[in-house]
Design a protein around this motif. Structure first.
Motif, PDB file in Angstrom:
ATOM      1  N   TYR A  49       6.054 -10.701  11.847  1.00 42.17           N
ATOM      2  CA  TYR A  49       5.230 -10.598  10.814  1.00 42.17           C
ATOM      3  C   TYR A  49       3.820 -10.929  10.897  1.00 42.17           C
ATOM      4  O   TYR A  49       3.425 -11.956  11.365  1.00 42.17           O
ATOM      5  CB  TYR A  49       5.898 -11.379   9.613  1.00 42.17           C
ATOM      6  CG  TYR A  49       5.090 -11.057   8.087  1.00 42.17           C
ATOM      7  CD1 TYR A  49       5.300  -9.965   7.507  1.00 42.17           C
ATOM      8  CD2 TYR A  49       4.428 -12.145   7.736  1.00 42.17           C
ATOM      9  CE1 TYR A  49       4.881 -10.061   6.244  1.00 42.17           C
ATOM     10  CE2 TYR A  49       3.599 -11.934   6.750  1.00 42.17           C
ATOM     11  CZ  TYR A  49       3.795 -10.731   5.818  1.00 42.17           C
ATOM     12  OH  TYR A  49       3.133 -10.664   4.578  1.00 42.17           O
ATOM     13  N   SER A  50       2.804 -10.090  10.276  1.00 35.47           N
ATOM     14  CA  SER A  50       1.516 -10.575  10.236  1.00 35.47           C
ATOM     15  C   SER A  50       0.921 -10.357   8.844  1.00 35.47           C
ATOM     16  O   SER A  50       1.192  -9.172   8.462  1.00 35.47           O
ATOM     17  CB  SER A  50       0.800  -9.773  11.336  1.00 35.47           C
ATOM     18  OG  SER A  50      -0.601  -9.752  11.178  1.00 35.47           O
ATOM     19  N   ALA A  51       0.378 -11.253   8.429  1.00 41.96           N
ATOM     20  CA  ALA A  51      -0.363 -10.856   7.066  1.00 41.96           C
ATOM     21  C   ALA A  51      -1.441  -9.894   7.002  1.00 41.96           C
ATOM     22  O   ALA A  51      -1.355  -9.154   5.919  1.00 41.96           O
ATOM     23  CB  ALA A  51      -0.916 -12.559   6.574  1.00 41.96           C
ATOM     24  N   ILE A  52      -1.998  -9.981   8.075  1.00 42.29           N
ATOM     25  CA  ILE A  52      -3.489  -8.946   8.045  1.00 42.29           C
ATOM     26  C   ILE A  52      -2.605  -7.446   8.263  1.00 42.29           C
ATOM     27  O   ILE A  52      -3.055  -6.604   7.575  1.00 42.29           O
ATOM     28  CB  ILE A  52      -4.085  -9.321   9.325  1.00 42.29           C
ATOM     29  CG1 ILE A  52      -4.878 -10.493   8.863  1.00 42.29           C
ATOM     30  CG2 ILE A  52      -5.217  -8.041   9.391  1.00 42.29           C
ATOM     31  CD1 ILE A  52      -5.684 -11.072  10.206  1.00 42.29           C
ATOM     32  N   LYS A  53      -1.785  -7.306   9.215  1.00 40.85           N
ATOM     33  CA  LYS A  53      -1.046  -5.997   9.243  1.00 40.85           C
ATOM     34  C   LYS A  53      -0.215  -5.810   7.996  1.00 40.85           C
ATOM     35  O   LYS A  53      -0.432  -4.298   7.469  1.00 40.85           O
ATOM     36  CB  LYS A  53       0.090  -5.863  10.191  1.00 40.85           C
ATOM     37  CG  LYS A  53      -0.694  -5.895  11.600  1.00 40.85           C
ATOM     38  CD  LYS A  53       0.497  -5.957  12.627  1.00 40.85           C
ATOM     39  CE  LYS A  53       0.070  -6.058  14.153  1.00 40.85           C
ATOM     40  NZ  LYS A  53       1.190  -5.926  15.056  1.00 40.85           N
ATOM     41  N   ALA A  54       0.311  -6.579   7.311  1.00 47.03           N
ATOM     42  CA  ALA A  54       1.051  -6.161   6.052  1.00 47.03           C
ATOM     43  C   ALA A  54      -0.033  -5.763   4.662  1.00 47.03           C
ATOM     44  O   ALA A  54       0.281  -4.854   4.065  1.00 47.03           O
ATOM     45  CB  ALA A  54       1.896  -7.452   5.433  1.00 47.03           C
ATOM     46  N   GLN A  55      -1.280  -6.594   4.698  1.00 48.42           N
ATOM     47  CA  GLN A  55      -2.153  -6.122   3.814  1.00 48.42           C
ATOM     48  C   GLN A  55      -2.776  -4.805   4.100  1.00 48.42           C
ATOM     49  O   GLN A  55      -2.921  -4.217   3.104  1.00 48.42           O
ATOM     50  CB  GLN A  55      -3.195  -7.344   3.986  1.00 48.42           C
ATOM     51  CG  GLN A  55      -4.199  -7.121   2.826  1.00 48.42           C
ATOM     52  CD  GLN A  55      -3.905  -7.558   1.614  1.00 48.42           C
ATOM     53  OE1 GLN A  55      -2.827  -7.990   1.291  1.00 48.42           O
ATOM     54  NE2 GLN A  55      -4.533  -6.900   0.420  1.00 48.42           N
ATOM     55  N   GLN A  56      -2.922  -4.316   5.473  1.00 51.56           N
ATOM     56  CA  GLN A  56      -3.457  -3.212   5.659  1.00 51.56           C
ATOM     57  C   GLN A  56      -2.463  -2.090   5.358  1.00 51.56           C
ATOM     58  O   GLN A  56      -2.815  -0.928   4.608  1.00 51.56           O
ATOM     59  CB  GLN A  56      -3.959  -3.324   7.197  1.00 51.56           C
ATOM     60  CG  GLN A  56      -5.108  -3.828   7.673  1.00 51.56           C
ATOM     61  CD  GLN A  56      -5.333  -4.056   9.017  1.00 51.56           C
ATOM     62  OE1 GLN A  56      -4.257  -3.682   9.981  1.00 51.56           O
ATOM     63  NE2 GLN A  56      -6.350  -4.411   9.346  1.00 51.56           N
ATOM     64  N   LEU A  57      -1.098  -2.241   5.489  1.00 52.24           N
ATOM     65  CA  LEU A  57      -0.255  -1.209   5.219  1.00 52.24           C
ATOM     66  C   LEU A  57       0.082  -1.276   3.637  1.00 52.24           C
ATOM     67  O   LEU A  57       0.102  -0.006   3.099  1.00 52.24           O
ATOM     68  CB  LEU A  57       1.069  -1.607   5.580  1.00 52.24           C
ATOM     69  CG  LEU A  57       1.308  -1.505   7.223  1.00 52.24           C
ATOM     70  CD1 LEU A  57       2.753  -2.136   7.739  1.00 52.24           C
ATOM     71  CD2 LEU A  57       1.472   0.087   7.478  1.00 52.24           C
ATOM     72  N   ALA A  58      -0.134  -2.299   2.976  1.00 45.57           N
ATOM     73  CA  ALA A  58      -0.133  -2.142   1.382  1.00 45.57           C
ATOM     74  C   ALA A  58      -1.292  -1.505   0.839  1.00 45.57           C
ATOM     75  O   ALA A  58      -1.409  -0.523   0.010  1.00 45.57           O
ATOM     76  CB  ALA A  58      -0.119  -3.677   0.815  1.00 45.57           C
ATOM     77  N   ILE A  59      -2.442  -1.672   1.556  1.00 45.46           N
ATOM     78  CA  ILE A  59      -3.817  -0.945   0.849  1.00 45.46           C
ATOM     79  C   ILE A  59      -3.658   0.491   1.378  1.00 45.46           C
ATOM     80  O   ILE A  59      -3.940   1.218   0.480  1.00 45.46           O
ATOM     81  CB  ILE A  59      -5.046  -1.657   1.680  1.00 45.46           C
ATOM     82  CG1 ILE A  59      -5.221  -2.914   1.000  1.00 45.46           C
ATOM     83  CG2 ILE A  59      -6.218  -0.681   1.436  1.00 45.46           C
ATOM     84  CD1 ILE A  59      -6.289  -3.671   1.691  1.00 45.46           C
ATOM     85  N   SER A  60      -3.164   0.761   2.398  1.00 46.09           N
ATOM     86  CA  SER A  60      -3.147   2.332   2.850  1.00 46.09           C
ATOM     87  C   SER A  60      -2.089   2.944   2.031  1.00 46.09           C
ATOM     88  O   SER A  60      -2.232   4.209   1.531  1.00 46.09           O
ATOM     89  CB  SER A  60      -2.878   2.323   4.351  1.00 46.09           C
ATOM     90  OG  SER A  60      -1.407   1.923   4.719  1.00 46.09           O
ATOM     91  N   LYS A  61      -0.899   2.310   1.755  1.00 48.46           N
ATOM     92  CA  LYS A  61       0.107   2.924   0.829  1.00 48.46           C
ATOM     93  C   LYS A  61      -0.174   3.056  -0.592  1.00 48.46           C
ATOM     94  O   LYS A  61      -0.099   4.054  -1.175  1.00 48.46           O
ATOM     95  CB  LYS A  61       1.606   2.108   0.733  1.00 48.46           C
ATOM     96  CG  LYS A  61       2.327   2.237   2.205  1.00 48.46           C
ATOM     97  CD  LYS A  61       3.703   1.690   2.117  1.00 48.46           C
ATOM     98  CE  LYS A  61       4.329   1.884   3.408  1.00 48.46           C
ATOM     99  NZ  LYS A  61       5.576   1.282   3.188  1.00 48.46           N
ATOM    100  N   SER A  62      -1.020   2.022  -1.179  1.00 46.77           N
ATOM    101  CA  SER A  62      -1.635   2.181  -2.475  1.00 46.77           C
ATOM    102  C   SER A  62      -2.662   3.299  -2.726  1.00 46.77           C
ATOM    103  O   SER A  62      -2.773   3.921  -3.573  1.00 46.77           O
ATOM    104  CB  SER A  62      -2.244   0.798  -2.742  1.00 46.77           C
ATOM    105  OG  SER A  62      -2.949   0.705  -3.811  1.00 46.77           O
ATOM    106  N   ALA A  63      -3.520   3.678  -1.707  1.00 51.36           N
ATOM    107  CA  ALA A  63      -4.552   4.584  -1.531  1.00 51.36           C
ATOM    108  C   ALA A  63      -3.869   5.817  -1.675  1.00 51.36           C
ATOM    109  O   ALA A  63      -4.167   6.822  -2.304  1.00 51.36           O
ATOM    110  CB  ALA A  63      -5.341   4.573  -0.472  1.00 51.36           C
ATOM    111  N   ASN A  64      -2.611   6.235  -1.139  1.00 50.98           N
ATOM    112  CA  ASN A  64      -1.903   7.372  -1.206  1.00 50.98           C
ATOM    113  C   ASN A  64      -0.845   7.490  -2.484  1.00 50.98           C
ATOM    114  O   ASN A  64      -0.172   8.458  -2.458  1.00 50.98           O
ATOM    115  CB  ASN A  64      -0.952   7.545   0.347  1.00 50.98           C
ATOM    116  CG  ASN A  64      -1.892   7.712   1.278  1.00 50.98           C
ATOM    117  OD1 ASN A  64      -3.103   8.201   1.039  1.00 50.98           O
ATOM    118  ND2 ASN A  64      -1.488   7.004   2.409  1.00 50.98           N
ATOM    119  N   LYS A  65      -0.879   6.672  -3.435  1.00 49.33           N
ATOM    120  CA  LYS A  65      -0.274   6.587  -4.646  1.00 49.33           C
ATOM    121  C   LYS A  65      -0.625   7.993  -5.512  1.00 49.33           C
ATOM    122  O   LYS A  65      -1.730   8.269  -5.302  1.00 49.33           O
ATOM    123  CB  LYS A  65      -0.249   5.494  -5.554  1.00 49.33           C
ATOM    124  CG  LYS A  65       0.749   4.357  -4.801  1.00 49.33           C
ATOM    125  CD  LYS A  65       1.055   3.207  -5.774  1.00 49.33           C
ATOM    126  CE  LYS A  65      -0.226   2.554  -6.102  1.00 49.33           C
ATOM    127  NZ  LYS A  65      -0.078   1.256  -6.752  1.00 49.33           N
TER     128      LYS A  65
END
Length: 89
Positions: A49-65
């Motif tokens: 687990y990496s907080a930075i990777k998780a944050q980047q994934l969350a942002i990219s998924k949020s952009a595609n909503k």
């Protein structure tokens, strides 16, 4: 029941506590979220687990909503030309 998105600070806390060997339930109680939130968050990133990777994934998924647009450049041009015809003196 309300839902709060995890911040990068909370994700960083999860990362540190997990590396220190804390259980999912203990981490959840320490940072004030439900244990299933922590479990989902840890599963968000493949491998360690990496907080930075998780944050980047969350942002990219949020952009595609949301619903994809049906407005194509051709349709936009057609609408604009028809509006100009309608509103021309």
């Amino acid at each position: 029941m309300s839902y709060i998105h995890l911040t990068i600070e909370k994700r960083s806390q999860i990362e540190v506590l997990r590396k220190e060997g804390y259980s999912v339930r203990r981490i959840a109680s320490l940072i004030g979220v439900h244990h299933s939130t922590v479990a989902r968050e840890l599963n968000r990133v493949e491998g360690e687990y990496s907080a930075i990777k998780a944050q980047q994934l969350a942002i990219s998924k949020s952009a595609n909503k949301g619903r994809p647009t049906k407005l194509t450049p051709q349709l936009a041009a057609l609408i604009e030309s028809r509006l100009q015809q309608t509103w021309s003196p």
